[in-house]
Design an enzyme around this catalytic site. Structure first.
Site, mmCIF file in Angstrom:
data_model
loop_
_atom_site.group_PDB
_atom_site.id
_atom_site.type_symbol
_atom_site.label_atom_id
_atom_site.label_comp_id
_atom_site.label_asym_id
_atom_site.label_seq_id
_atom_site.Cartn_x
_atom_site.Cartn_y
_atom_site.Cartn_z
ATOM 1 N N ARG B 129 13.161 -3.610 -2.199
ATOM 2 C CA ARG B 129 11.578 -3.586 -3.384
ATOM 3 C C ARG B 129 10.718 -4.311 -2.850
ATOM 4 O O ARG B 129 9.751 -4.431 -4.137
ATOM 5 C CB ARG B 129 12.544 -2.584 -4.833
ATOM 6 N N LYS B 151 -3.205 -2.863 3.451
ATOM 7 C CA LYS B 151 -2.431 -1.381 3.829
ATOM 8 C C LYS B 151 -1.452 -1.148 5.360
ATOM 9 O O LYS B 151 -1.554 -1.895 5.691
ATOM 10 C CB LYS B 151 -3.782 -0.359 4.583
ATOM 11 N N GLU B 193 -14.595 -2.199 15.529
ATOM 12 C CA GLU B 193 -14.464 -2.091 14.058
ATOM 13 C C GLU B 193 -15.302 -2.908 13.397
ATOM 14 O O GLU B 193 -15.878 -2.981 12.416
ATOM 15 C CB GLU B 193 -12.637 -2.529 13.598
ATOM 16 N N LYS B 235 -14.696 -6.885 4.441
ATOM 17 C CA LYS B 235 -13.347 -6.313 3.735
ATOM 18 C C LYS B 235 -13.347 -6.507 2.309
ATOM 19 O O LYS B 235 -12.847 -5.900 2.007
ATOM 20 C CB LYS B 235 -12.196 -6.551 4.962
ATOM 21 N N GLU B 245 -7.950 1.980 -2.627
ATOM 22 C CA GLU B 245 -9.045 3.185 -2.259
ATOM 23 C C GLU B 245 -9.520 4.382 -2.709
ATOM 24 O O GLU B 245 -9.187 5.368 -2.286
ATOM 25 C CB GLU B 245 -8.487 3.526 -0.817
ATOM 26 N N ARG B 249 -13.696 1.843 -0.854
ATOM 27 C CA ARG B 249 -12.978 1.246 0.231
ATOM 28 C C ARG B 249 -12.799 2.264 1.473
ATOM 29 O O ARG B 249 -12.709 1.986 1.876
ATOM 30 C CB ARG B 249 -11.573 1.187 -0.030
ATOM 31 N N ASN B 253 -13.177 3.796 6.251
ATOM 32 C CA ASN B 253 -12.742 4.997 7.339
ATOM 33 C C ASN B 253 -14.323 5.561 7.408
ATOM 34 O O ASN B 253 -13.953 6.494 8.813
ATOM 35 C CB ASN B 253 -12.039 5.483 6.441
ATOM 36 N N HIS B 256 -13.801 7.247 11.500
ATOM 37 C CA HIS B 256 -12.132 7.465 11.165
ATOM 38 C C HIS B 256 -11.274 8.653 10.945
ATOM 39 O O HIS B 256 -10.787 9.150 11.551
ATOM 40 C CB HIS B 256 -11.398 5.932 10.172
ATOM 41 N N HIS B 260 -9.504 10.235 13.680
ATOM 42 C CA HIS B 260 -8.021 10.853 13.733
ATOM 43 C C HIS B 260 -7.761 12.180 14.204
ATOM 44 O O HIS B 260 -6.636 11.742 14.687
ATOM 45 C CB HIS B 260 -7.641 10.835 11.944
ATOM 46 N N HIS B 273 -6.734 3.335 19.269
ATOM 47 C CA HIS B 273 -7.697 3.311 17.609
ATOM 48 C C HIS B 273 -9.535 2.796 17.854
ATOM 49 O O HIS B 273 -9.677 3.953 17.390
ATOM 50 C CB HIS B 273 -6.768 2.335 16.501
#
Lengths: 369, 369
Positions: B129, B151, B193, B235, B245, B249, B253, B256, B260, B273
């Protein structure tokens, strides 16, 4: 519309958010209140109910139908049993979510016992880096323990609950009526955790239990509701102090380090969790007595109430070295030292490694081959 | 002892804790500073280094040897590539941790690019955990993006990064020298990026990049360090405002959602990517231009700097309906509406669903079969 006979509850305070535990009866009857009570805690339009093949014939139909009036509802029915608390089941939940094109708006609903709740919670914690979930615990064990406090997860082949997250539900709905369909053996397993709260937190509650256990076992729902509320309040108080188990929360694991040894050694599912905890609490009490913290009479009193609840008070035969090695895998181990939760007195627990290793070996030897 | 030529950094503020990003050079040389710099952030005695079979021959040996002087060190070497960012690799990390009898004291170290970092972070988030981890990003992409902000996660067969958690590292060590061993194509992917930050946050940084991109591509480590620091600061500022997010935030993206679609359609690993993001940013810019927010000249300027960085500015041929359907799986979808990050002007992004679906179809049609 039939009104619930009993409607009570409490709030749990956590770092991420506060949430209610609602304690009720007869909510899973058509036009009664299960769907209505949880609907306000569903943020979006998407709902996935996760349950198992034992609980689904009992409580799924009405819940699914009534939620479908307001939400897009999908269902994931997992096989019942601790042996399915694994990555395969979690993947089944993910696959259902993906096939439904559900997104961050989804709310997962755990309808079932601790295994369903722990897995649904971990799926919620990890799907798209975290979505909402609601607990509808249908066993006494999950009502008093696993549905409160945000521990979620699955087993690893080499250890229980090794993979997981702390993730809090939006609400918990504990319906006492569901205990009517619970096998007597599982009701007893839940009573082990109820008795645990008395032993570690409140000697007066032990006295209350000695008087009320027969009524609970006869399914007096009002008395069961009272016991569930007390246990949830004990746990909520502890979780509010120490959500991530860096301190006082560890005390809730009384009997669990010994119990994990039993469960792992015997194979998941052969001993119920509560049964292993019961025998483990006796071992922890015996060690406490050897340290002079409990009297022999107090250990007998602990064994007596566990026996009254139809719980085992003797572990299976396990070789001492095997037991010590299995203890070394437990999450409570810190810097290589085995730490145990022991009783300083009835109603007062302590996490300690300040005991003679010989005494631990003595306790483990009593029942070894 | 050789001193690092360049040593700089910043602090990231998050809800769980603050942590430093240290930007340095030549730390992976014996008796230099990689092990020394991370050691103070290792809480217990147990360390698991997670890396891949491309990075391990380059930087693992010295790090492992030097950490072994102070810690119990195990290593998990995963196969390199986005196609291995899955449950099988995570299980390999869990299995290594269990076989080593490691517990909550363990610190995981991610030595590699974004894939290694995301998987190591998710394993750290979910083992027992949650345990500590440290990022040593060895690609430009991971230095400016994935190692900052917490993330973590893996891909699902039906979608990228669908399983994961927000989990912050204890520190990030970004060594510019590691970029010397990075293939040119991956350096370019990282530059996508870097350029993204300029487009969404700071038009002046775009001007700086137009002047300094040639030096970065010639591996001027001081200039690269300056760019990495600026990107991390952009960032970190955003993450401090919106860790999970729920708002600003999402602007990170930019490009993105289109990207994607490209990655999913072409199969993970065929387009890098950063390459998919580059072509996706052009599509987002074209839609912004159709809405009257950017001029044709500004879109040309965006294409020009991406081309200067050796990045693609044209997506592969994808059927419009397929693209729209793939967009429907994206995490940015809210209540069934496709929301996109678009540019209100150079250096200013907005998350919006306030655009004519026809215009989106037009942009997607430009390159469809």
């Amino acid at each position: 519309m039939a009104m619930p006979l009993f409607h009570d509850g409490l709030m749990v305070h956590t770092q991420s958010h506060d949430y209610p535990i609602v304690i009720t009866e007869n909510s899973a009857i058509k036009n009664n209140s299960m769907a209505k009570q949880i609907a306000p805690y569903i943020g979006g339009r998407q709902v996935l109910i996760v349950t198992n093949d034992t609980v689904s014939p009992l409580y799924l139909k009405v819940l699914e139908e009534e939620l479908t009036e307001q939400f897009t509802v999908k269902v994931c029915v997992l096989p019942d049993g601790e042996q399915y608390k694994n990555q395969t089941s979690i993947n089944q939940i993910y696959d259902t979510l993906m096939a439904a094109h559900f997104n961050r708006d989804v709310t997962l609903i755990a309808l079932g016992g601790g295994v369903v709740g722990d897995m649904t919670g971990f799926a919620a914690a990890s799907f798209m880096r975290g979505v909402n979930f609601i607990q509808i615990p249908t066993t006494l064990l999950s009502q008093v323990d696993s549905s409160v406090g945000g521990k979620t997860g699955i087993n690893h082949a080499q250890g229980k609950n090794m993979i997981g997250a702390f993730w809090q539900p939006q609400m918990v709905l504990a319906d006492m009526s569901t205990l009517k369909t619970l096998p007597a053996r599982e009701l007893s397993a839940g009573l082990a955790e109820v008795i645990k709260y008395a032993l570690i937190m409140d000697a007066d509650f032990l006295t209350w239990l000695e008087a009320n256990l027969p009524a609970m076992m006869a399914l007096d729902l009002a008395i069961l509701g009272e016991a569930v509320k007390r246990c949830c309040q004990y746990k909520a108080d502890i979780v509010a102090q120490d959500e991530r188990e860096s301190g006082v929360r560890a005390l809730l694991n009384f009997g669990h380090t010994f119990g994990h040894v039993i469960e792992t050694h015997e194979g998941y599912g052969n001993w119920l969790h509560g049964e292993a905890v019961a025998a483990g609490m006796v071992q922890a009490a015996e060690l406490s007595q050897k340290l002079g913290w409990l009297t022999v009479e107090e250990v007998v009193r602990i064994k007596r109430i566990l026996t009254l609840a139809n719980l085992p008070i003797t572990p299976p035969s396990i070789d001492v070295q095997t037991a010590l090695s299995l203890m070394g895998h437990d999450k409570k181990v810190k810097h290589g030292q085995i730490r145990l939760i022991l009783l300083k007195s009835l109603g007062e627990a302590v996490l300690t490694n300040d005991f003679d290793a010989e005494l631990l070996t003595e306790v483990l030897s009593q029942h070894s081959a």
